[in-house]
Design an enzyme around this catalytic site. Structure first.
Site, PDB file in Angstrom:
ATOM      1  N   LYS A  12       0.825  -1.210   0.000  1.00 36.28           N
ATOM      2  CA  LYS A  12       0.000   0.000   0.000  1.00 36.28           C
ATOM      3  C   LYS A  12       0.867   1.272   0.000  1.00 36.28           C
ATOM      4  CE  LYS A  12      -3.874  -2.372   2.222  1.00 36.28           C
ATOM      5  NZ  LYS A  12      -4.905  -2.333   3.304  1.00 36.28           N
ATOM      6  N   TYR A  52     -12.671  -2.545  -2.730  1.00 31.88           N
ATOM      7  CA  TYR A  52     -13.128  -2.564  -1.342  1.00 31.88           C
ATOM      8  C   TYR A  52     -14.644  -2.414  -1.235  1.00 31.88           C
ATOM      9  CZ  TYR A  52      -8.309  -2.463   0.396  1.00 31.88           C
ATOM     10  OH  TYR A  52      -7.010  -2.785   0.698  1.00 31.88           O
ATOM     11  N   ASN A 115      -2.258  -0.032   6.892  1.00 36.37           N
ATOM     12  CA  ASN A 115      -1.749  -1.329   7.353  1.00 36.37           C
ATOM     13  C   ASN A 115      -0.873  -2.057   6.337  1.00 36.37           C
ATOM     14  OD1 ASN A 115      -3.721  -2.163   5.632  1.00 36.37           O
ATOM     15  ND2 ASN A 115      -4.829  -3.436   7.096  1.00 36.37           N
ATOM     16  N   HIS A 118      -1.926  -5.608   1.224  1.00 35.57           N
ATOM     17  CA  HIS A 118      -3.162  -6.329   0.935  1.00 35.57           C
ATOM     18  C   HIS A 118      -2.819  -7.716   0.411  1.00 35.57           C
ATOM     19  CE1 HIS A 118      -7.000  -7.467  -0.836  1.00 35.57           C
ATOM     20  NE2 HIS A 118      -6.294  -7.878  -1.856  1.00 35.57           N
ATOM     21  N   GLU A 129      -9.321 -10.430  -8.240  1.00 41.79           N
ATOM     22  CA  GLU A 129      -8.364  -9.338  -8.015  1.00 41.79           C
ATOM     23  C   GLU A 129      -7.209  -9.397  -9.013  1.00 41.79           C
ATOM     24  OE1 GLU A 129      -7.452  -9.671  -3.828  1.00 41.79           O
ATOM     25  OE2 GLU A 129      -9.434  -8.901  -3.255  1.00 41.79           O
TER      26      GLU A 129
HETATM   27  P1  IDP Z   1      -7.806  -7.399   5.041  1.00 42.19           P
HETATM   28  O1  IDP Z   1      -7.042  -6.284   4.345  1.00 42.19           O
HETATM   29  O2  IDP Z   1      -7.007  -7.975   6.188  1.00 42.19           O
HETATM   30  O3  IDP Z   1      -8.323  -8.450   4.097  1.00 42.19           O
HETATM   31  P2  IDP Z   1     -10.517  -6.291   5.145  1.00 42.19           P
HETATM   32  O4  IDP Z   1     -11.518  -6.525   6.222  1.00 42.19           O
HETATM   33  O5  IDP Z   1     -10.741  -6.886   3.807  1.00 42.19           O
HETATM   34  O6  IDP Z   1      -9.081  -6.736   5.739  1.00 42.19           O
HETATM   35  O7  IDP Z   1     -10.354  -4.719   5.028  1.00 42.19           O
HETATM   36  C1  IDP Z   1      -9.710  -4.170   3.900  1.00 42.19           C
HETATM   37  C2  IDP Z   1      -8.908  -2.941   4.322  1.00 42.19           C
HETATM   38  O8  IDP Z   1      -9.798  -1.941   4.829  1.00 42.19           O
HETATM   39  C3  IDP Z   1      -7.931  -3.184   5.465  1.00 42.19           C
HETATM   40  O9  IDP Z   1      -6.719  -3.764   5.043  1.00 42.19           O
HETATM   41  C4  IDP Z   1      -7.731  -1.769   5.964  1.00 42.19           C
HETATM   42  O10 IDP Z   1      -6.888  -1.039   5.080  1.00 42.19           O
HETATM   43  C5  IDP Z   1      -9.144  -1.208   5.853  1.00 42.19           C
HETATM   44  N1  IDP Z   1      -9.876  -1.383   7.099  1.00 42.19           N
HETATM   45  C6  IDP Z   1     -10.497  -2.498   7.552  1.00 42.19           C
HETATM   46  N2  IDP Z   1     -11.068  -2.305   8.758  1.00 42.19           N
HETATM   47  C7  IDP Z   1     -10.802  -1.012   9.076  1.00 42.19           C
HETATM   48  C8  IDP Z   1     -11.137  -0.171  10.210  1.00 42.19           C
HETATM   49  O11 IDP Z   1     -11.784  -0.589  11.175  1.00 42.19           O
HETATM   50  N3  IDP Z   1     -10.681   1.112  10.166  1.00 42.19           N
HETATM   51  C9  IDP Z   1      -9.967   1.613   9.109  1.00 42.19           C
HETATM   52  N4  IDP Z   1      -9.628   0.869   8.037  1.00 42.19           N
HETATM   53  C10 IDP Z   1     -10.042  -0.418   8.016  1.00 42.19           C
HETATM   54 MG    MG Z   2      -9.728  -8.290   2.633  1.00 38.98          MG
END
Ligand code: IDP
Ligand code: MG
Length: 138
Positions: A12, A52, A115, A118, A129
């Site tokens: 990212k 997303y 974070n 991905h 994807e």
């Molecule tokens: P993942 O990336 O571990 O698969 P997902 O639930 O698919 O997790 O969420 C996609 C992305 O959305 C996360 O990697 C993060 O960047 C963002 N995200 C998910 N939950 C939160 C949150 O509670 N606050 C802010 N960003 C979030």
């Molecule tokens: Mg995800």
């Protein structure tokens, strides 16, 4: 025996900006998985909204789209035995606060809003994807 799989991995914008690409790629290669394709791009908002879409109703969605379009990402197709689960394991939990030390998110991030990486969460999403980011022929 695990299947040979392909997964879509994306470093990212925060990690690219903070010059963490080399360390993250080293960790991926160390697993024995193969980086089949690799490219950099700055994503447009529509692509991020589609990627997303499962989070569209969340309060952080607009910030997520802004973050993901804020600079270049590194896009990869990673393949090998159990590649989808293996990558999720070395990435760590979505919220870096919960991600174990030794995982990419556990070591390089502290904030769920940025974070680092991905990785596809299953074979169906991986296929979608890979097509979304590398085209129909990938
Ligand atoms: P993942 O990336 O571990 O698969 P997902 O639930 O698919 O997790 O969420 C996609 C992305 O959305 C996360 O990697 C993060 O960047 C963002 N995200 C998910 N939950 C939160 C949150 O509670 N606050 C802010 N960003 C979030
Ligand atoms: Mg995800």
């Amino acid at each position: 025996m695990a299947d040979i799989e392909r997964t879509y991995i994306m470093i990212k914008p925060d990690a690219v900006r903070d010059r963490k690409v080399g360390e993250i790629i080293t960790r991926i290669e160390r697993t024995g998985l193969t980086i089949e394709r690799l490219d950099m791009a700055t994503l447009d908002a529509d692509t991020v909204r589609e990627h997303y879409a499962h989070l569209a109703d969340k309060p952080f969605f607009a910030d997520l789209v802004a973050f993901m379009t804020s600079g270049p990402v590194v896009k990869m197709i990673v393949s090998g035995l159990g590649a989808i689960g293996k990558m999720r394991t070395i990435m760590g939990a979505t919220n870096p606060l919960d991600a174990a030390p030794g995982t990419i998110r556990g070591d390089f991030a502290i904030d769920v809003n940025s974070n680092i990486i991905h990785g596809s969460d299953g074979p169906d999403t991986a296929a979608i994807e890979i097509r979304r980011f590398f085209g129909e022929d990938a």
